[in-house]
Design a protein around this motif. Structure first.
Motif, PDB file in Angstrom:
ATOM      1  N   GLU A 161       0.152   1.104   0.854  1.00 40.19           N
ATOM      2  CA  GLU A 161       0.434  -0.307   1.131  1.00 40.19           C
ATOM      3  C   GLU A 161       0.139  -1.160  -0.098  1.00 40.19           C
ATOM      4  N   GLU A 162      -1.002  -0.945  -0.709  1.00 45.38           N
ATOM      5  CA  GLU A 162      -1.401  -1.718  -1.881  1.00 45.38           C
ATOM      6  C   GLU A 162      -0.542  -1.387  -3.104  1.00 45.38           C
ATOM      7  N   HIS A 163      -0.244  -0.121  -3.301  1.00 44.82           N
ATOM      8  CA  HIS A 163       0.482   0.315  -4.492  1.00 44.82           C
ATOM      9  C   HIS A 163       1.968  -0.045  -4.447  1.00 44.82           C
ATOM     10  N   TYR A 164       2.595   0.169  -3.299  1.00 44.53           N
ATOM     11  CA  TYR A 164       4.038  -0.038  -3.186  1.00 44.53           C
ATOM     12  C   TYR A 164       4.420  -1.370  -2.549  1.00 44.53           C
ATOM     13  N   GLY A 165       3.436  -2.090  -1.989  1.00 44.07           N
ATOM     14  CA  GLY A 165       3.724  -3.388  -1.392  1.00 44.07           C
ATOM     15  C   GLY A 165       4.401  -3.318  -0.040  1.00 44.07           C
ATOM     16  N   GLU A 166       4.466  -2.124   0.541  1.00 46.66           N
ATOM     17  CA  GLU A 166       5.045  -1.963   1.878  1.00 46.66           C
ATOM     18  C   GLU A 166       4.135  -1.075   2.706  1.00 46.66           C
ATOM     19  N   THR A 167       3.949  -1.449   3.947  1.00 43.04           N
ATOM     20  CA  THR A 167       3.058  -0.707   4.830  1.00 43.04           C
ATOM     21  C   THR A 167       3.783   0.481   5.436  1.00 43.04           C
ATOM     22  N   PRO A 168       3.235   1.692   5.245  1.00 46.08           N
ATOM     23  CA  PRO A 168       3.869   2.846   5.895  1.00 46.08           C
ATOM     24  C   PRO A 168       3.657   2.768   7.407  1.00 46.08           C
ATOM     25  N   PRO A 169       4.653   3.131   8.203  1.00 47.07           N
ATOM     26  CA  PRO A 169       4.502   3.061   9.657  1.00 47.07           C
ATOM     27  C   PRO A 169       3.589   4.160  10.200  1.00 47.07           C
ATOM     28  N   TYR A 170       3.433   5.241   9.439  1.00 45.69           N
ATOM     29  CA  TYR A 170       2.619   6.362   9.891  1.00 45.69           C
ATOM     30  C   TYR A 170       2.291   7.242   8.683  1.00 45.69           C
TER      31      TYR A 170
END
Length: 168
Positions: free
Chosen positions: A98-107
Motif C-alpha cells: 500500500e505504501e510503496h505502490y499507493g494502492e491497497t491490495p484487496p487481499y
C-alpha cells in the motif's frame, strides 16, 4: 527433420511439467513482479514504509487483476486455517505494498504445504496490524516483558532461554 521433432517434443514436455508444477503450487497464474525465495538471484530491495518504520519482502509479489498481491509461503506448515501470526505478517506486507505502490491490495495469499489461503486485507485487519505494531514497539522499550506463552517447545528453542527467569 528428426531433430526438430525431438526438440518440439522436449519443449512440450517441459511446458507440461511447468504447468503441472504451477498448479501444484496452489498459487494463481499471474505475473510475478518480485520474489524472495530463490537462491539463484540477488534478492529484491525490501519494501519500506517510513511512516510506520516497517520494511520487509514478501516471498512473492504478483499482479492479479491490476492489483499487487503479496504472497507468503510457509512450505512446512499444515493447518486448516491460517495462523494469526501469519495473517499479521501478510497484513504487514499488504501495508508495505500500500505504501510503496499507493494502492491497497484487496487481499494477500498465504501458502501452506497443503492449502492456499486468500486473506482479505480489510480496514479491520489493517487496524489490528497497526495496534500490533504499536504494542510490539511498547514491549521493545519496556524494562521487563512477561513470557507470552505456556509452550515448553517454544522455550526450548528460544535463544534467550538461559537469561530468562520465566522459562518453562
Amino acid at each position: 527433420m528428426n531433430l526438430a521433432l525431438v526438440l518440439i517434443a522436449l519443449a512440450l514436455l517441459l511446458l507440461t511439467g511447468a504447468v503441472l508444477l504451477r498448479r501444484r503450487s496452489g498459487l494463481p497464474w499471474a505475473r510475478v513482479h518480485a520474489e524472495d525465495v530463490s537462491a539463484q538471484h540477488t534478492p529484491e530491495r525490501p519494501l519500506y514504509a517510513q511512516r510506520y518504520g516497517l520494511s520487509g519482502r514478501p516471498d512473492y509479489l504478483i499482479e492479479q487483476d491490476g492489483a499487487m498481491i503479496p504472497v507468503e509461503v510457509k512450505p512446512s506448515r499444515r493447518a486448516l486455517a491460517p495462523y494469526e501470526s501469519d495473517v499479521m505478517q501478510l497484513a504487514a506486507y499488504c501495508l508495505l505494498v500500500e505504501e510503496h505502490y499507493g494502492e491497497t491490495p484487496p487481499y494477500g495469499l498465504l501458502r501452506y504445504a497443503d492449502n492456499t489461503f486468500r486473506c482479505p486485507y480489510t480496514p479491520a485487519i489493517r487496524a489490528q496490524l497497526l495496534a500490533t505494531i504499536e504494542n510490539m514497539r511498547e514491549l521493545l522499550e519496556a524494562e521487563a516483558v512477561a513470557r507470552s506463552h505456556n509452550a515448553p517447545a517454544r522455550c526450548a528453542g528460544c535463544g534467550l532461554r538461559d537469561e530468562c527467569d520465566e522459562a518453562l
